[in-house]
Design a protein around this motif. Sequence first.
Motif, short mmCIF file in Angstrom:
data_model
loop_
_atom_site.label_atom_id
_atom_site.label_comp_id
_atom_site.label_asym_id
_atom_site.label_seq_id
_atom_site.Cartn_x
_atom_site.Cartn_y
_atom_site.Cartn_z
N TYR A 1 0.74 -1.23 0.02
CA TYR A 1 0.11 0.10 0.02
C TYR A 1 0.91 1.20 0.02
O TYR A 1 1.31 1.85 1.08
CB TYR A 1 -0.80 0.17 1.41
N PRO B 1 2.58 4.74 -2.71
CA PRO B 1 2.39 5.37 -3.94
C PRO B 1 2.69 4.69 -5.28
O PRO B 1 2.00 4.85 -6.21
CB PRO B 1 3.46 6.61 -3.83
N PHE C 1 -0.26 2.68 -5.96
CA PHE C 1 -1.23 3.24 -6.43
C PHE C 1 -1.16 3.68 -8.05
O PHE C 1 -1.76 3.82 -8.71
CB PHE C 1 -1.47 4.47 -5.69
N SER D 1 -11.09 6.14 -8.54
CA SER D 1 -9.70 6.32 -7.99
C SER D 1 -9.75 6.93 -6.63
O SER D 1 -8.82 6.54 -6.04
CB SER D 1 -9.03 7.25 -9.04
N THR E 1 -8.53 5.02 -3.05
CA THR E 1 -7.35 5.59 -2.15
C THR E 1 -7.82 5.43 -0.69
O THR E 1 -6.83 5.33 0.07
CB THR E 1 -7.47 7.17 -2.18
N HIS E 2 -9.11 4.80 -0.50
CA HIS E 2 -9.74 4.50 0.78
C HIS E 2 -8.99 3.34 1.36
O HIS E 2 -8.35 3.10 2.45
CB HIS E 2 -11.14 4.53 1.00
N LEU F 1 -5.99 2.45 0.33
CA LEU F 1 -4.53 2.80 0.41
C LEU F 1 -4.43 3.20 1.73
O LEU F 1 -3.51 2.98 2.47
CB LEU F 1 -4.38 3.80 -0.67
#
Length: 315
Positions: free
Chosen positions: A74, A76, A79, A103, A107-108, A110
């Motif tokens: 998890y 950058p 992602f 997207s 991010t949640h 992540l």
Amino acid sequence: MKIGLRTLKTVVACFFALIIAQQLDLLYYTSAGIIAILSVGNTKKSSFNTGMARVASLTLATIIAAIIFNLVGYSPLGFTLFLTFFIPLTVRFSLTDGIVVTSVLVTHYLLEQNFGWDLIINEFLLMGIGVGVALLLNLYMPNLEKRIKQEQETIEVHVRQLLLDMADHLAQTNKEDLVISCDALLESIDNGQKQAHMHQENQWFEENWYYEEYFIMRRSQVRLLREMIFILKKIEIEKALVEDLHILLTTAGETLSEANDGIQLLKNIDLVTESYRLKPLPKNREEFENRARLFQCLQIFKNFIELKAEFSMQR
């Protein structure tokens, strides 16, 4: 400051989406409000299609993100790799409406650093609430049919006037630039067709393309008239020879309507064409060129009437 219907529906959709998501104690509940804002469309069908595309894109994104985050972590980088695969696939499956919203929801995962079922359900509930509230509010759409009929009537009046102005131009009593009138008419027709398309998009089960086809037909007709006007400007011929065309244009200007199928006008055009063929041959090059332009105008005008006749036969 005037607040439009779509603005009002967007605000109300956001409010109820936030309240519902908050009452359900969902993580990142504000996302439901944002999704609702982005899901209120111009028509019922566009809102429904957009909503379904976003739900499908979230399903696809969850699968891709689960694989990549579990492989590289998890982070950058994870992602970034997710977007590298996700965006081309949404384009491939025509789900691009869901790229931005989905997207954000990914991010949640992540931020929470997990893919537990509770979090997955949380994200689908956020999407479902936002899309669902927007769809409910978009069930109400103003009926555009009355406005479309008014636009039709306005266009009918303008086309009739244009035909009469063209007849006056032949009689040399009208020196206005009729091309400007054509361009204004085309703008009105484009506006009418947009409204007709929105009207059709707000019908769930009816497939009636009459209004759109009507405006398409009128646009084609006005373009033919525009072509005639350019030719009429070049015609310099004795009044007696253009009298028949003058009568045809005047008759069309007086009788043109949505209900007129144009069959009688087509018969009149054939009679005029035959009478021109029986006239004495041109005596010089100038007469020949003017006579050729006259025949060309007559043929274009016949095409103009044929468009309406064909349209009437299809109804």
